[in-house]
Design a protein around this motif. Sequence first.
Motif, PDB file in Angstrom:
ATOM      1  N   ALA A 167       0.802  -1.197  -0.014  1.00 41.31           N
ATOM      2  CA  ALA A 167      -0.029   0.216  -0.015  1.00 41.31           C
ATOM      3  C   ALA A 167       0.874   1.267  -0.069  1.00 41.31           C
ATOM      4  O   ALA A 167       0.546   1.963  -0.939  1.00 41.31           O
ATOM      5  N   LEU A 168       1.987   1.393   0.859  1.00 42.88           N
ATOM      6  CA  LEU A 168       2.717   2.427   0.758  1.00 42.88           C
ATOM      7  C   LEU A 168       3.517   2.622  -0.441  1.00 42.88           C
ATOM      8  O   LEU A 168       3.636   3.798  -0.746  1.00 42.88           O
ATOM      9  N   ALA A 169       4.067   1.506  -0.946  1.00 42.14           N
ATOM     10  CA  ALA A 169       4.428   1.357  -2.241  1.00 42.14           C
ATOM     11  C   ALA A 169       3.633   2.301  -3.491  1.00 42.14           C
ATOM     12  O   ALA A 169       4.128   3.007  -4.309  1.00 42.14           O
ATOM     13  N   GLU A 170       2.442   1.751  -3.468  1.00 42.81           N
ATOM     14  CA  GLU A 170       1.645   2.334  -4.303  1.00 42.81           C
ATOM     15  C   GLU A 170       1.247   3.632  -4.072  1.00 42.81           C
ATOM     16  O   GLU A 170       1.132   4.434  -5.155  1.00 42.81           O
ATOM     17  N   ALA A 171       1.204   4.181  -2.923  1.00 45.19           N
ATOM     18  CA  ALA A 171       1.037   5.524  -2.631  1.00 45.19           C
ATOM     19  C   ALA A 171       2.097   6.514  -2.878  1.00 45.19           C
ATOM     20  O   ALA A 171       2.013   7.604  -3.490  1.00 45.19           O
ATOM     21  N   GLU A 172       3.587   5.875  -2.800  1.00 42.97           N
ATOM     22  CA  GLU A 172       4.562   6.879  -3.156  1.00 42.97           C
ATOM     23  C   GLU A 172       4.495   6.819  -4.700  1.00 42.97           C
ATOM     24  O   GLU A 172       4.919   7.800  -5.303  1.00 42.97           O
ATOM     25  N   GLN A 173       4.214   5.746  -5.365  1.00 45.08           N
ATOM     26  CA  GLN A 173       3.909   5.851  -6.801  1.00 45.08           C
ATOM     27  C   GLN A 173       3.210   6.809  -7.336  1.00 45.08           C
ATOM     28  O   GLN A 173       3.338   7.425  -8.358  1.00 45.08           O
ATOM     29  N   ALA A 174       1.870   6.886  -6.783  1.00 49.32           N
ATOM     30  CA  ALA A 174       1.059   7.973  -7.194  1.00 49.32           C
ATOM     31  C   ALA A 174       1.538   9.195  -7.080  1.00 49.32           C
ATOM     32  O   ALA A 174       1.552  10.193  -7.737  1.00 49.32           O
ATOM     33  N   ARG A 175       2.339   9.381  -5.903  1.00 48.79           N
ATOM     34  CA  ARG A 175       2.900  10.910  -5.632  1.00 48.79           C
ATOM     35  C   ARG A 175       3.975  11.128  -6.679  1.00 48.79           C
ATOM     36  O   ARG A 175       4.068  12.396  -7.023  1.00 48.79           O
ATOM     37  N   THR A 176       4.936  10.169  -7.030  1.00 49.69           N
ATOM     38  CA  THR A 176       5.987  10.197  -8.022  1.00 49.69           C
ATOM     39  C   THR A 176       5.239  10.651  -9.305  1.00 49.69           C
ATOM     40  O   THR A 176       5.869  11.432 -10.015  1.00 49.69           O
ATOM     41  N   LEU A 177       4.323  10.006  -9.528  1.00 51.62           N
ATOM     42  CA  LEU A 177       3.605  10.299 -11.042  1.00 51.62           C
ATOM     43  C   LEU A 177       3.114  11.660 -11.063  1.00 51.62           C
ATOM     44  O   LEU A 177       3.090  12.230 -12.085  1.00 51.62           O
ATOM     45  N   LEU A 178       2.419  12.262  -9.814  1.00 53.00           N
ATOM     46  CA  LEU A 178       2.093  13.639  -9.891  1.00 53.00           C
ATOM     47  C   LEU A 178       3.021  14.642 -10.084  1.00 53.00           C
ATOM     48  O   LEU A 178       2.957  15.461 -10.861  1.00 53.00           O
ATOM     49  N   THR A 179       4.245  14.391  -9.440  1.00 53.10           N
ATOM     50  CA  THR A 179       5.307  15.293  -9.504  1.00 53.10           C
ATOM     51  C   THR A 179       6.264  15.012 -10.723  1.00 53.10           C
ATOM     52  O   THR A 179       7.033  16.155 -11.280  1.00 53.10           O
ATOM     53  N   GLY A 180       6.049  14.089 -11.439  1.00 58.36           N
ATOM     54  CA  GLY A 180       6.837  13.762 -12.571  1.00 58.36           C
ATOM     55  C   GLY A 180       6.321  14.206 -13.816  1.00 58.36           C
ATOM     56  O   GLY A 180       7.232  14.583 -15.000  1.00 58.36           O
ATOM     57  N   ALA A 181       5.081  14.626 -13.939  1.00 52.64           N
ATOM     58  CA  ALA A 181       4.374  14.914 -15.238  1.00 52.64           C
ATOM     59  C   ALA A 181       3.650  16.237 -14.911  1.00 52.64           C
ATOM     60  O   ALA A 181       2.183  15.834 -15.096  1.00 52.64           O
ATOM     61  N   PRO A 182       3.921  17.176 -14.153  1.00 51.51           N
ATOM     62  CA  PRO A 182       2.816  18.270 -13.644  1.00 51.51           C
ATOM     63  C   PRO A 182       1.915  18.815 -14.851  1.00 51.51           C
ATOM     64  O   PRO A 182       0.834  19.582 -14.588  1.00 51.51           O
ATOM     65  N   GLY A 183       2.571  18.952 -15.878  1.00 53.96           N
ATOM     66  CA  GLY A 183       1.873  19.697 -17.012  1.00 53.96           C
ATOM     67  C   GLY A 183       0.758  18.835 -17.754  1.00 53.96           C
ATOM     68  O   GLY A 183       0.405  19.406 -18.767  1.00 53.96           O
ATOM     69  N   ASP A 184       0.867  17.567 -17.454  1.00 57.54           N
ATOM     70  CA  ASP A 184      -0.071  16.779 -18.319  1.00 57.54           C
ATOM     71  C   ASP A 184      -1.511  17.206 -18.139  1.00 57.54           C
ATOM     72  O   ASP A 184      -1.834  17.687 -17.221  1.00 57.54           O
ATOM     73  N   GLU A 185      -2.597  17.008 -19.124  1.00 62.55           N
ATOM     74  CA  GLU A 185      -3.841  17.229 -19.105  1.00 62.55           C
ATOM     75  C   GLU A 185      -4.679  16.030 -18.983  1.00 62.55           C
ATOM     76  O   GLU A 185      -4.902  15.373 -19.560  1.00 62.55           O
ATOM     77  N   ALA A 186      -5.419  16.059 -17.836  1.00 63.11           N
ATOM     78  CA  ALA A 186      -6.240  14.806 -17.471  1.00 63.11           C
ATOM     79  C   ALA A 186      -7.578  15.107 -18.282  1.00 63.11           C
ATOM     80  O   ALA A 186      -8.027  16.108 -18.546  1.00 63.11           O
ATOM     81  N   PRO A 187      -8.024  13.822 -18.714  1.00 65.55           N
ATOM     82  CA  PRO A 187      -9.343  14.049 -19.495  1.00 65.55           C
ATOM     83  C   PRO A 187     -10.446  14.413 -18.399  1.00 65.55           C
ATOM     84  O   PRO A 187     -10.310  14.281 -17.295  1.00 65.55           O
ATOM     85  N   PHE A 188     -11.712  14.969 -18.923  1.00 70.95           N
ATOM     86  CA  PHE A 188     -12.589  15.366 -18.266  1.00 70.95           C
ATOM     87  C   PHE A 188     -13.234  14.492 -17.072  1.00 70.95           C
ATOM     88  O   PHE A 188     -13.384  14.786 -16.195  1.00 70.95           O
ATOM     89  N   TRP A 189     -13.151  13.388 -17.673  1.00 75.98           N
ATOM     90  CA  TRP A 189     -13.932  12.373 -16.665  1.00 75.98           C
ATOM     91  C   TRP A 189     -13.115  11.954 -15.497  1.00 75.98           C
ATOM     92  O   TRP A 189     -13.698  11.542 -14.407  1.00 75.98           O
ATOM     93  N   ALA A 190     -11.829  12.389 -15.549  1.00 77.16           N
ATOM     94  CA  ALA A 190     -10.895  12.256 -14.369  1.00 77.16           C
ATOM     95  C   ALA A 190     -10.926  13.481 -13.334  1.00 77.16           C
ATOM     96  O   ALA A 190     -10.164  13.386 -12.173  1.00 77.16           O
ATOM     97  N   LEU A 191     -11.684  14.373 -13.642  1.00 78.85           N
ATOM     98  CA  LEU A 191     -11.647  15.660 -12.978  1.00 78.85           C
ATOM     99  C   LEU A 191     -13.055  15.694 -12.104  1.00 78.85           C
ATOM    100  O   LEU A 191     -13.341  16.883 -11.633  1.00 78.85           O
ATOM    101  N   ALA A 192     -13.677  14.604 -11.829  1.00 79.39           N
ATOM    102  CA  ALA A 192     -14.906  14.675 -11.307  1.00 79.39           C
ATOM    103  C   ALA A 192     -14.941  15.354  -9.894  1.00 79.39           C
ATOM    104  O   ALA A 192     -15.720  15.894  -9.242  1.00 79.39           O
ATOM    105  N   TRP A 193     -13.802  15.055  -9.222  1.00 79.70           N
ATOM    106  CA  TRP A 193     -13.449  15.544  -7.696  1.00 79.70           C
ATOM    107  C   TRP A 193     -12.581  16.577  -7.472  1.00 79.70           C
ATOM    108  O   TRP A 193     -12.048  16.983  -6.624  1.00 79.70           O
ATOM    109  N   GLY A 194     -12.333  17.096  -8.748  1.00 75.93           N
ATOM    110  CA  GLY A 194     -11.544  18.394  -8.769  1.00 75.93           C
ATOM    111  C   GLY A 194      -9.921  18.042  -9.360  1.00 75.93           C
ATOM    112  O   GLY A 194      -9.842  16.959  -9.900  1.00 75.93           O
TER     113      GLY A 194
END
Length: 237
Positions: free
Chosen positions: A92-119
């Motif tokens: 669980a901790l490894a996956e959570a860390e990977q999620a944070r790495t993905l966030l910081t690794g490509a901050p300029g990516d544009e998420a699709p509309f359906w992924a923005l339901a919660w902001g």
Amino acid sequence: MKSYDAGQQGLVQRYYLQSYALATESGLRGHDGFVMHTMAMQSLKLHRPEHCLGLAETGLNRAKGHVDAQTEALFRVVYAHTLAKSGKRRAALAEAEQARTLLTGAPGDEAPFWALAWGPPAASVYSRTAKVHETMGDHRAAAEQYALAATARPADTYARIVALDLVAGAEMHLKRGSIEQACATWHRAMDHMDGVRSVRTRKAVSRMRSDLARFRARGLRCVAELDERGRDFLAGS
């Protein structure tokens, strides 16, 4: 969303199944997996980890390689939460860390509309990471992540969700024994509840007053003031 807020989970599940059928027909890569990811989140809320782990893992596998990094982070952090609920702490901790790495690794990516339901995806990743830590009993880390989630969403647009993240953070402070910090965070949460009509926010305030009951006899001013504000809120909403 309204059915979810009202706690009508059976109706929510029917809507999710319809959404899954529509997402599959749409042909949008990753969209069907996102509905499965959302169904996993519902199973987590209902405390049914035996159902959510497979849903979250399948949703993630359908998304990998077909969505941007921020959207993949959303899938991974929910999978992390299901792992935590299943007692797989290290994974669980490894996956959570990977999620944070993905966030910081490509901050300029544009998420699709359906992924923005919660902001913004970052806010959802922080909030779900908080739940991972909460599940494992690390209330300090959970409070920190809930605070990050609250500041990552535009407050005017997502007032209800910001309020609920702050409520969750306040509850983590209380579990740590930090009553004054809990009260301050609850006050911030209630600032965002003005003008919001929500079953979940009402339940959150009722739960807050119940949690504060054992502190009233101590004569703490912050508790008395917050309890009064909560009573007024419930009477007027």
